[in-house]
Scaffold this motif. Structure first.
Motif, PDB file in Angstrom:
ATOM      1  N   TYR A   1      38.741 127.000 -17.120  1.00 24.00           N
ATOM      2  CA  TYR A   1      38.997 128.268 -16.440  1.00 24.00           C
ATOM      3  C   TYR A   1      38.489 128.227 -14.992  1.00 24.00           C
ATOM      4  CZ  TYR A   1      39.129 133.268 -15.477  1.00 24.00           C
ATOM      5  OH  TYR A   1      39.398 134.497 -14.924  1.00 24.00           O
ATOM      6  N   TRP A   2      37.426 127.480 -14.770  1.00 22.32           N
ATOM      7  CA  TRP A   2      36.745 127.484 -13.472  1.00 22.32           C
ATOM      8  C   TRP A   2      37.098 126.250 -12.640  1.00 22.32           C
ATOM      9  CZ3 TRP A   2      34.290 132.009 -12.587  1.00 22.32           C
ATOM     10  CH2 TRP A   2      33.989 132.797 -13.707  1.00 22.32           C
ATOM     11  N   GLU A   3      38.286 125.725 -12.870  1.00 20.84           N
ATOM     12  CA  GLU A   3      38.651 124.461 -12.220  1.00 20.84           C
ATOM     13  C   GLU A   3      38.582 124.532 -10.689  1.00 20.84           C
ATOM     14  OE1 GLU A   3      42.614 123.159 -12.985  1.00 20.84           O
ATOM     15  OE2 GLU A   3      42.187 121.131 -12.290  1.00 20.84           O
ATOM     16  N   GLN A   4      39.108 125.617 -10.139  1.00 18.89           N
ATOM     17  CA  GLN A   4      39.098 125.769  -8.671  1.00 18.89           C
ATOM     18  C   GLN A   4      37.686 125.700  -8.110  1.00 18.89           C
ATOM     19  OE1 GLN A   4      41.262 129.517  -8.151  1.00 18.89           O
ATOM     20  NE2 GLN A   4      41.792 128.770  -6.118  1.00 18.89           N
ATOM     21  N   GLN A   5      36.784 126.462  -8.755  1.00 19.79           N
ATOM     22  CA  GLN A   5      35.388 126.472  -8.317  1.00 19.79           C
ATOM     23  C   GLN A   5      34.786 125.086  -8.484  1.00 19.79           C
ATOM     24  OE1 GLN A   5      36.900 128.783 -10.091  1.00 19.79           O
ATOM     25  NE2 GLN A   5      36.177 130.821  -9.555  1.00 19.79           N
ATOM     26  N   GLY A   6      35.084 124.461  -9.634  1.00 23.25           N
ATOM     27  CA  GLY A   6      34.518 123.158  -9.942  1.00 23.25           C
ATOM     28  C   GLY A   6      34.912 122.096  -8.929  1.00 23.25           C
ATOM     29  N   LEU A   7      36.183 122.097  -8.563  1.00 22.24           N
ATOM     30  CA  LEU A   7      36.652 121.107  -7.589  1.00 22.24           C
ATOM     31  C   LEU A   7      35.908 121.275  -6.273  1.00 22.24           C
ATOM     32  CD1 LEU A   7      40.535 121.028  -8.045  1.00 22.24           C
ATOM     33  CD2 LEU A   7      38.913 119.139  -8.347  1.00 22.24           C
ATOM     34  N   TYR A   8      35.742 122.513  -5.883  1.00 21.57           N
ATOM     35  CA  TYR A   8      35.057 122.780  -4.615  1.00 21.57           C
ATOM     36  C   TYR A   8      33.588 122.382  -4.713  1.00 21.57           C
ATOM     37  CZ  TYR A   8      33.509 125.044  -0.391  1.00 21.57           C
ATOM     38  OH  TYR A   8      32.964 125.274   0.847  1.00 21.57           O
ATOM     39  N   TRP A   9      32.953 122.779  -5.778  1.00 24.21           N
ATOM     40  CA  TRP A   9      31.519 122.473  -5.927  1.00 24.21           C
ATOM     41  C   TRP A   9      31.276 120.975  -6.004  1.00 24.21           C
ATOM     42  CZ3 TRP A   9      30.839 126.596 -10.310  1.00 24.21           C
ATOM     43  CH2 TRP A   9      30.763 127.859  -9.723  1.00 24.21           C
ATOM     44  N   TYR A  10      32.221 120.278  -6.611  1.00 25.15           N
ATOM     45  CA  TYR A  10      32.026 118.837  -6.725  1.00 25.15           C
ATOM     46  C   TYR A  10      31.919 118.220  -5.342  1.00 25.15           C
ATOM     47  CZ  TYR A  10      31.999 114.330  -8.964  1.00 25.15           C
ATOM     48  OH  TYR A  10      31.600 113.107  -9.426  1.00 25.15           O
ATOM     49  N   GLN A  11      32.751 118.714  -4.427  1.00 23.40           N
ATOM     50  CA  GLN A  11      32.684 118.221  -3.048  1.00 23.40           C
ATOM     51  C   GLN A  11      31.443 118.749  -2.347  1.00 23.40           C
ATOM     52  OE1 GLN A  11      34.842 116.044  -2.170  1.00 23.40           O
ATOM     53  NE2 GLN A  11      36.110 116.345  -3.991  1.00 23.40           N
ATOM     54  N   ALA A  12      31.132 120.024  -2.568  1.00 27.09           N
ATOM     55  CA  ALA A  12      30.125 120.717  -1.757  1.00 27.09           C
ATOM     56  C   ALA A  12      28.698 120.381  -2.162  1.00 27.09           C
ATOM     57  CB  ALA A  12      30.354 122.225  -1.827  1.00 27.09           C
ATOM     58  N   SER A  13      28.442 120.245  -3.449  1.00 22.21           N
ATOM     59  CA  SER A  13      27.024 120.205  -3.825  1.00 22.21           C
ATOM     60  C   SER A  13      26.687 119.360  -5.046  1.00 22.21           C
ATOM     61  CB  SER A  13      26.502 121.635  -4.027  1.00 22.21           C
ATOM     62  OG  SER A  13      27.492 122.471  -4.517  1.00 22.21           O
ATOM     63  N   THR A  14      27.451 118.293  -5.283  1.00 22.88           N
ATOM     64  CA  THR A  14      27.174 117.542  -6.513  1.00 22.88           C
ATOM     65  C   THR A  14      25.774 116.961  -6.589  1.00 22.88           C
ATOM     66  OG1 THR A  14      29.217 116.509  -5.889  1.00 22.88           O
ATOM     67  CG2 THR A  14      28.417 116.091  -8.128  1.00 22.88           C
ATOM     68  N   GLN A  15      25.298 116.453  -5.452  1.00 24.99           N
ATOM     69  CA  GLN A  15      24.012 115.754  -5.543  1.00 24.99           C
ATOM     70  C   GLN A  15      22.884 116.662  -6.009  1.00 24.99           C
ATOM     71  OE1 GLN A  15      23.177 113.510  -2.036  1.00 24.99           O
ATOM     72  NE2 GLN A  15      23.716 111.641  -3.143  1.00 24.99           N
ATOM     73  N   ALA A  16      22.835 117.846  -5.384  1.00 25.79           N
ATOM     74  CA  ALA A  16      21.794 118.800  -5.768  1.00 25.79           C
ATOM     75  C   ALA A  16      21.994 119.219  -7.226  1.00 25.79           C
ATOM     76  CB  ALA A  16      21.854 120.013  -4.858  1.00 25.79           C
ATOM     77  N   LEU A  17      23.267 119.430  -7.584  1.00 29.05           N
ATOM     78  CA  LEU A  17      23.577 119.816  -8.957  1.00 29.05           C
ATOM     79  C   LEU A  17      23.121 118.749  -9.944  1.00 29.05           C
ATOM     80  CD1 LEU A  17      27.218 121.204  -8.887  1.00 29.05           C
ATOM     81  CD2 LEU A  17      25.259 122.307  -9.911  1.00 29.05           C
ATOM     82  N   HIS A  18      23.401 117.508  -9.589  1.00 29.39           N
ATOM     83  CA  HIS A  18      23.099 116.392 -10.469  1.00 29.39           C
ATOM     84  C   HIS A  18      21.606 116.335 -10.802  1.00 29.39           C
ATOM     85  CE1 HIS A  18      24.403 112.539 -12.192  1.00 29.39           C
ATOM     86  NE2 HIS A  18      23.155 112.183 -11.984  1.00 29.39           N
ATOM     87  N   LYS A  19      20.788 116.511  -9.768  1.00 34.62           N
ATOM     88  CA  LYS A  19      19.336 116.465  -9.964  1.00 34.62           C
ATOM     89  C   LYS A  19      18.867 117.547 -10.934  1.00 34.62           C
ATOM     90  CE  LYS A  19      17.200 114.600  -5.895  1.00 34.62           C
ATOM     91  NZ  LYS A  19      17.022 115.041  -4.536  1.00 34.62           N
ATOM     92  N   ARG A  20      19.361 118.765 -10.723  1.00 32.93           N
ATOM     93  CA  ARG A  20      18.909 119.873 -11.563  1.00 32.93           C
ATOM     94  C   ARG A  20      19.433 119.719 -12.988  1.00 32.93           C
ATOM     95  NH1 ARG A  20      19.173 125.357 -10.130  1.00 32.93           N
ATOM     96  NH2 ARG A  20      17.262 125.270 -11.316  1.00 32.93           N
ATOM     97  N   PHE A  21      20.634 119.222 -13.111  1.00 29.73           N
ATOM     98  CA  PHE A  21      21.230 118.981 -14.428  1.00 29.73           C
ATOM     99  C   PHE A  21      20.357 118.005 -15.214  1.00 29.73           C
ATOM    100  CE2 PHE A  21      24.170 116.408 -17.071  1.00 29.73           C
ATOM    101  CZ  PHE A  21      24.817 117.401 -17.770  1.00 29.73           C
ATOM    102  N   GLU A  22      19.981 116.913 -14.545  1.00 31.21           N
ATOM    103  CA  GLU A  22      19.152 115.920 -15.227  1.00 31.21           C
ATOM    104  C   GLU A  22      17.812 116.498 -15.646  1.00 31.21           C
ATOM    105  OE1 GLU A  22      18.977 112.498 -12.664  1.00 31.21           O
ATOM    106  OE2 GLU A  22      20.330 111.452 -14.052  1.00 31.21           O
ATOM    107  N   SER A  23      17.196 117.296 -14.774  1.00 31.31           N
ATOM    108  CA  SER A  23      15.859 117.784 -15.117  1.00 31.31           C
ATOM    109  C   SER A  23      15.918 118.768 -16.283  1.00 31.31           C
ATOM    110  CB  SER A  23      15.157 118.387 -13.891  1.00 31.31           C
ATOM    111  OG  SER A  23      15.733 119.619 -13.569  1.00 31.31           O
ATOM    112  N   ILE A  24      16.991 119.555 -16.358  1.00 20.87           N
ATOM    113  CA  ILE A  24      17.099 120.477 -17.492  1.00 20.87           C
ATOM    114  C   ILE A  24      17.394 119.715 -18.785  1.00 20.87           C
ATOM    115  CG2 ILE A  24      18.540 122.301 -18.509  1.00 20.87           C
ATOM    116  CD1 ILE A  24      18.465 123.645 -15.829  1.00 20.87           C
TER     117      ILE A  24
END
Ligand SMILES: [Zn+2]
Length: 234
Positions: free
Chosen positions: A206-229
């Motif tokens: 459902y959130w594909e549009q947002q996801g595509l954008y976020w993947y470009q915009a902020s994956t690295q920061a996301l990746h770190k937080r994902f791993e820590s959780i």
């Protein structure tokens, strides 16, 4: 409006438009909303997810959520929140599927029975999963794809647990969310007992549009937080 609990809103149709970024097309709301997002540096006040603006997507898919408005309409004192943090607050939109030309479309997300993870941590997992899934769809898959796929399957399966753990639930998220929205305020204590163990999880597609954008915009920061959780959960 408590950010740590799932909830419902008084005006779900308006909340939908705010969550999906349509406030940007409104001449009055646009400057107010963008100012809120800029002031918070496009960072979610609840889960810490950071997006960024671009020419095409000036809001970076973040939401200036007016939490005192029944439709979450932006005001100067609005909070900057990510869609994954706002959607659980509006269950009477975020678990209800719409019909288009007689066909039922996918709902933005689902209820899950998950007392052992707080909604805020789930939201971090959610925005990362949304980003990875959207990126896989355009054919650039990565090693993390399998992790996200099994995480999504495991969490989505908790939708099956809602019925056996929730009184008044009769088999459909949408009916439950609508009844919850109608529950008079004198029953609020009962209400928090009803929903205290329930969480919201997105339908990733459902959130594909947002996801595509976020993947470009902020994956690295996301990746770190994902791993820590994830580490915290294991
Ligand atoms: Zn957030």
């Amino acid at each position: 409006m408590a950010l740590d609990l799932v909830g419902t809103v008084g005006q779900p149709q308006i909340a939908e438009r705010v969550i999906l970024g349509q406030w940007l097309k409104n001449d009055t709301l646009r400057p107010i909303g963008l100012q809120v997002l800029k002031r918070h540096n496009f960072t979610c006040s609840n889960c810490g997810f950071a997006s960024r603006p671009s020419k095409q997507i000036p809001h970076g898919w973040m939401i200036p959520a007016g939490l005192r408005h029944p439709g979450l309409v932006p005001s100067p004192d609005a909070k900057c929140l990510c869609p994954m943090c706002v959607a659980p607050l509006a269950l009477n939109w975020s678990v209800i599927s719409k019909k288009k030309k007689g066909q039922e479309l996918q709902a933005p997300g689902m209820l899950i029975y998950c007392p052992w993870i707080i909604q805020r941590d789930l939201n971090v997992l959610a925005s990362y999963s949304v980003a990875v899934k959207a990126n896989c769809r355009v054919g650039r898959s990565s090693a993390i794809e399998a992790v996200v796929r099994s995480l999504d399957a495991a969490i989505s399966a908790l939708n099956e647990e809602v019925g056996s753990n929730t009184p008044i639930y009769r088999g459909k998220d949408s009916d439950f969310a609508r009844s919850l929205a109608l529950l008079p305020s004198e029953y609020y204590r009962d209400r928090s007992e009803l929903i205290g163990a329930l969480r919201w999880w997105p339908n990733l597609d459902y959130w594909e549009q947002q996801g595509l954008y976020w993947y470009q915009a902020s994956t690295q920061a996301l990746h770190k937080r994902f791993e820590s959780i994830l580490e915290g959960l294991l």
